[in-house]
Design a protein around this motif. Structure first.
Motif, PDB file in Angstrom:
ATOM      1  N   GLY A 611       0.799  -1.217   0.000  1.00 38.08           N
ATOM      2  CA  GLY A 611       0.000   0.000   0.000  1.00 38.08           C
ATOM      3  C   GLY A 611       0.827   1.260   0.000  1.00 38.08           C
ATOM      4  O   GLY A 611       2.060   1.238   0.108  1.00 38.08           O
ATOM      5  N   MET A 612       0.119   2.379  -0.114  1.00 37.67           N
ATOM      6  CA  MET A 612       0.761   3.682  -0.156  1.00 37.67           C
ATOM      7  C   MET A 612      -0.157   4.711   0.483  1.00 37.67           C
ATOM      8  O   MET A 612      -1.369   4.709   0.245  1.00 37.67           O
ATOM      9  N   ASN A 613       0.428   5.581   1.309  1.00 43.25           N
ATOM     10  CA  ASN A 613      -0.292   6.690   1.918  1.00 43.25           C
ATOM     11  C   ASN A 613       0.233   8.002   1.352  1.00 43.25           C
ATOM     12  O   ASN A 613       1.449   8.226   1.323  1.00 43.25           O
ATOM     13  N   LEU A 621      -4.963  10.156   0.700  1.00 41.12           N
ATOM     14  CA  LEU A 621      -5.302   8.950  -0.057  1.00 41.12           C
ATOM     15  C   LEU A 621      -4.548   7.767   0.523  1.00 41.12           C
ATOM     16  O   LEU A 621      -3.326   7.797   0.655  1.00 41.12           O
ATOM     17  N   SER A 622      -5.287   6.755   0.882  1.00 47.96           N
ATOM     18  CA  SER A 622      -4.701   5.482   1.325  1.00 47.96           C
ATOM     19  C   SER A 622      -5.105   4.422   0.313  1.00 47.96           C
ATOM     20  O   SER A 622      -6.296   4.169   0.106  1.00 47.96           O
ATOM     21  N   SER A 623      -4.136   3.810  -0.335  1.00 44.84           N
ATOM     22  CA  SER A 623      -4.419   2.812  -1.364  1.00 44.84           C
ATOM     23  C   SER A 623      -3.630   1.541  -1.069  1.00 44.84           C
ATOM     24  O   SER A 623      -2.517   1.594  -0.535  1.00 44.84           O
ATOM     25  N   SER A 624      -4.201   0.411  -1.426  1.00 50.68           N
ATOM     26  CA  SER A 624      -3.515  -0.855  -1.165  1.00 50.68           C
ATOM     27  C   SER A 624      -4.043  -1.936  -2.101  1.00 50.68           C
ATOM     28  O   SER A 624      -5.182  -1.894  -2.576  1.00 50.68           O
ATOM     29  N   GLU A 662      -7.983  -1.608  -2.643  1.00 56.55           N
ATOM     30  CA  GLU A 662      -8.801  -0.760  -1.781  1.00 56.55           C
ATOM     31  C   GLU A 662      -8.275   0.668  -1.808  1.00 56.55           C
ATOM     32  O   GLU A 662      -7.061   0.896  -1.796  1.00 56.55           O
ATOM     33  N   PHE A 663      -9.207   1.623  -1.847  1.00 56.70           N
ATOM     34  CA  PHE A 663      -8.871   3.044  -1.769  1.00 56.70           C
ATOM     35  C   PHE A 663      -9.723   3.684  -0.676  1.00 56.70           C
ATOM     36  O   PHE A 663     -10.929   3.426  -0.588  1.00 56.70           O
ATOM     37  N   VAL A 664      -9.098   4.502   0.150  1.00 55.83           N
ATOM     38  CA  VAL A 664      -9.812   5.334   1.116  1.00 55.83           C
ATOM     39  C   VAL A 664      -9.321   6.768   0.916  1.00 55.83           C
ATOM     40  O   VAL A 664      -8.121   7.039   1.046  1.00 55.83           O
ATOM     41  N   SER A 677     -14.392   8.801   1.286  1.00 54.25           N
ATOM     42  CA  SER A 677     -14.903   7.828   0.328  1.00 54.25           C
ATOM     43  C   SER A 677     -14.011   6.595   0.328  1.00 54.25           C
ATOM     44  O   SER A 677     -12.814   6.688   0.582  1.00 54.25           O
ATOM     45  N   SER A 678     -14.605   5.463   0.023  1.00 50.70           N
ATOM     46  CA  SER A 678     -13.831   4.215  -0.020  1.00 50.70           C
ATOM     47  C   SER A 678     -14.369   3.311  -1.112  1.00 50.70           C
ATOM     48  O   SER A 678     -15.556   3.331  -1.452  1.00 50.70           O
TER      49      SER A 678
END
Length: 823
Positions: A611-613, A621-624, A662-664, A677-678
């Motif tokens: 993942g990446m923040n 953006l938090s993505s994994s 997953e994206f938040v 949003s997620s």
């Protein structure tokens, strides 16, 4: 087992030796390193500041080498400093930090920083009281944190309803929780297993008012520190604990159109040494629901088919009383001890009305059955525990110990009446009268100790021991009226008593280190499981004892101050619970029953995540992406016999493969408009070829949610939440997706002492569960709807002592204290 003994022995040696070193006082002449001491006060008022952070950094590279927090008198001491040049940083939320250069040498190993006065930040000096705002969503390296106080809709309901609004978490109509489509998730309350608070996870979540929750932490790939159970991950519900000195309280009362009403009272008294807290809550609700089943059965040898349809309506209701309380005592600036307890009791009632139609090959009714069920149950549960925390020379150098015990009891009586008619409407048999009595007992024990040893170069060693026991005793007695004898007789094929006893001994070691921008953590956990289940009715005994190792690895790389990459791996396990093991039939109706499998093996799961923040001025953006591979996956397996009766058992399928992304996203569009949003998309491939040739299924699941927050005025906020959910894959079924919309508005009055929440859940009444399934000789459609559309109002009133300095510092009114730290 021998390997586990070696690990335990090694851990005890490490713990005793490092603890002995850590307990050496930090005074000159006794400690091997240097020491700095000081006193921190508020410059304006002259009052001592408790809990201020005192950090020691090396001058040449700014690496943190030591630190602590101030005691209730504002004093601090940092010891074990090697000779060299350092920077002392003292800060506290809402104040401007202070810096001081100092040197430790062999000739001068002791440095007195003297009085350090902190000033309130400039934007707080205008005479306007400002409370620091925490965002709804916060991301750290190992977990996502959602602050429930910011969720207007969720804070007006129960913990179960609060979880429905958390990205990647779904709650079905029966209250079962899944994370990223995986129902094998562990739920903690303040970092402790939640099963200790009630007879079932669903009941626990329904008993906890959402307004008593501080935050919800989501850990998708836990490290070796956590128990290996739960392939889906860990959800930790952190309850509120007041930090303001003096007596404080929060009272709430609410009602909904279900119908239902509830109330709670939180009281907290905090002194310099003691912190006493208590909560009482009451909940009374009633909900309607309905279900339909359409089943087509084929008979290849006879070249014929038949149909079975059923319709059911239900009304569920009941009430719960819950008490929670405890006390924390500060022995000194380094040691605290606490005790806590919980007691809950309640009654539930359920009314079911069902009709069953059996049609022949010509679609004509063979017979029709009508069944009524009236159920009443009572339950209570309690737990008690204590904890101890010892901090040494560094704030990160800690020893903690926890122990708690829990008991739960429930009994219920269900009365059934069923009448049968032929195709012409004539009654064809004597009515069936059946009584079913259930008695459930549970007992849980948990004892654990954790030790953290930091080193001057920033490395850190963690170790821990844990023992858990889970005991369940389920006694079911069924009797039916015999028209010949004129009395009720025991149903030998249904009545049974089943016991489940599982003990787990565990130990773990974790090493944290890093190099420049790279940080890593390596862990290993060992667990020895002793599982024994007994079918008392027949005298059969089933055992499954096994040893497992669970490695974990977490890496992070800081690209910049606003961007970070992380990756992780962990091995997990899912053990079958009592519900999956009991081989006696459990009838939901006379034509549909479930049967456990006492020979089920535990699932073994390997989980990977990358993942990446990223964060910008007003956006995060938090993505994994993730991948999981599970062997021995246990799942439901249904067969329909020649009479149209459905039997569902549980089997170990060959494997399950899951991958997704997953994206938040959090956006602060304007001062008055923000959104979280997620989106979670995953593909699941289930392989059951070992059970039935050609048995396999694959499904892509989508879970999307958008929460919009609008600040209408300084005292009024509006929230809209839209959710899209497609349930998880089943071996013999395909669930249908659905959407729903929730809304809420909150206004504050009388200097924020009174808050009024008005919420609307499932506005368009679209939240129901539908699935289609098929097996060797049947095709089935199933639909179930529980009352979910409702309006609710809740009033919250805060009273007692108010500490304006705490408000200015942005601490808020509560400190959860139950979070789970990894690094």
């Amino acid at each position: 087992m021998k390997l586990l003994q070696i690990l335990l022995t090694g851990f005890i040696c490490i713990l005793t030796s490092t603890s002995a070193l850590g307990q050496q006082p930090g005074y000159v002449g006794e400690a091997q390193g240097g020491t700095i001491v000081g006193l921190v006060k508020d410059k304006a008022s002259g009052e001592a500041i408790e809990f201020a952070a005192a950090s020691v950094l090396r001058t040449d590279d700014s690496v943190l080498v030591g630190g602590t927090i101030t005691d209730m008198d504002g004093k601090f001491r940092v010891s074990d400093l090697a000779p060299g040049d350092y920077i002392l940083k003292v800060d506290f939320l809402g104040y401007m930090p202070q810096f001081m250069d100092f040197t430790i040498s062999a000739a001068n190993p002791f440095f007195r920083a003297g009085l350090i006065e902190l000033e309130v930040e400039a934007n707080l000096l205008d005479g306007v009281e400002i409370t620091a705002e925490r965002s709804y969503f916060q991301q750290s390296i190992d977990k996502k944190v959602y602050n429930i106080e910011k969720d207007i809709v969720a804070s007006a309901g129960t913990a179960s309803e609060a979880l429905q609004n958390i990205p990647s978490i779904t709650v079905d109509l029966d209250g079962n929780v899944s994370l990223r489509g995986n129902s094998n998730v562990r739920i903690f309350i303040d970092g402790k297993p939640s099963g200790l608070m009630g007879s079932s996870m669903v009941a626990i979540l329904e008993q906890i008012p959402a307004n008593t929750i501080e935050s919800i932490e989501v850990v998708t790939n836990p490290s070796a520190r956590y128990e290996a159970e739960g392939g889906g991950g860990i959800i930790n519900i952190v309850l509120k604990k007041n930090k303001i000195l003096g007596l404080n309280g929060v009272a709430t009362v609410g009602g909904s159109t279900f119908p239902g009403y509830d109330g709670s009272l939180n009281l907290n008294y905090r002194g310099k040494k003691w912190n006493l807290f208590s909560t009482y809550s009451y909940d009374n609700r009633e909900r309607d629901g309905f279900s339909t089943v359409y089943r087509k059965i084929t008979y290849p040898l006879e070249d014929s088919i038949s149909w079975y349809t059923s319709e059911g309506n239900s009304t569920q209701g009941g009430f719960n009383h819950n008490f929670r309380g405890g006390a924390d005592y500060t022995i000194n600036s380094k040691s605290t001890v606490g005790v806590y307890g919980f007691f809950g009791t309640g009654e539930n009632r359920n009314e079911d009305y069902n009709s069953y139609l059996f049609l022949n090959n010509d679609s004509l009714i063979n017979n029709a059955n009508y069944r009524t069920g009236l159920a009443n149950s009572e339950s209570y549960s309690y737990n008690a525990g204590m904890n101890y925390r010892k901090t040494f020379s560094s704030v990160k150098h800690t020893l903690t110990a926890d122990a708690f015990f829990s008991r739960g009891y429930g009994d219920g009586l269900t009365n059934f009446e069923e009448r049968s008619y032929d195709g012409s409407g004539a009654e064809i048999a004597f009515p069936i009268f059946q009584h079913i009595t259930t008695i459930d007992n549970q007992q849980d024990v948990n004892v654990q100790a954790d030790y953290v040893q930091p080193f001057e170069n920033g490395d850190q060693l963690e170790a821990g021991l844990r023992f858990t026991q889970e005991f369940r005793d389920n006694d079911l007695f069924s009797e039916s009226f015999d028209e010949t004898e004129g009395v009720f007789l025991n149903d030998d094929s249904i009545s049974n008593r089943f016991r489940f006893d599982q003990k787990i001994v565990a130990a773990y070691l974790i090493w944290n280190s890093g190099f420049k921008k790279l940080g890593y953590q390596l862990g290993l956990r060992a667990e020895q499981t002793y599982m024994n289940s007994e079918l008392v009715t027949t005298g059969e005994d089933f055992q499954n004892n096994y040893f497992r190792l669970f490695p974990s690895a977490h890496l992070s790389y800081k690209l910049s101050d606003a961007s970070e990459i992380f990756t992780s791996y962990s091995r997990r396990i899912n053990r079958p619970r009592m519900w999956f093991l009991n081989p006696f039939p459990d009838y939901s109706d006379p034509y549909t029953y479930r049967q456990g499998n006492p020979f089920l093996l535990p699932e073994n799961e390997n989980s990977f995540e990358l993942g990446m923040n990223n964060s910008w001025e007003k956006h995060t953006l938090s993505s994994s992406v993730y991948y999981k591979y599970t062997t021995n996956e246990f799942s439901a397996y249904t067969v329909v016999d020649s009479n149209g009766y459905s039997r569902t058992s549980f089997e170990n399928f060959a494997s399950e493969e899951e991958y997704g992304f997953e994206f938040v996203v959090r956006n602060q569009f304007t001062k008055w408009w923000s959104a979280t949003s997620s989106l979670n998309v995953n593909r699941t491939n289930l392989n059951g070829e070992n059970i039935e040739q050609g048995l396999a299924n694959a499904l892509t699941n989508y879970n999307a949610r958008m929460m919009m927050f609008f600040k209408i005025t300084e005292q009024t906020s509006l929230q809209l939440t839209y959710s899209y959910w497609r349930p998880w894959v089943m071996a013999q079924g395909i669930p249908q997706p659905f959407t729903y919309l929730d809304a809420g508005i909150r206004s504050d009055f009388f200097n924020n002492k009174l808050s009024v929440n008005l919420t609307f859940s499932d506005i368009f009444d679209t939240r129901d569960f539908e699935t289609t399934g098929e097996g060797l000789n049947f095709y089935q459609e199933f639909r179930r709807k529980r009352e979910t559309r409702a309006a609710a109002i809740r009033l919250t009133y805060k009273f007692g002592s108010q500490d304006s300095r705490n408000k200015q510092r942005g601490n808020g009114n509560y400190d959860g204290g139950g979070g789970m730290e990894m690094f």
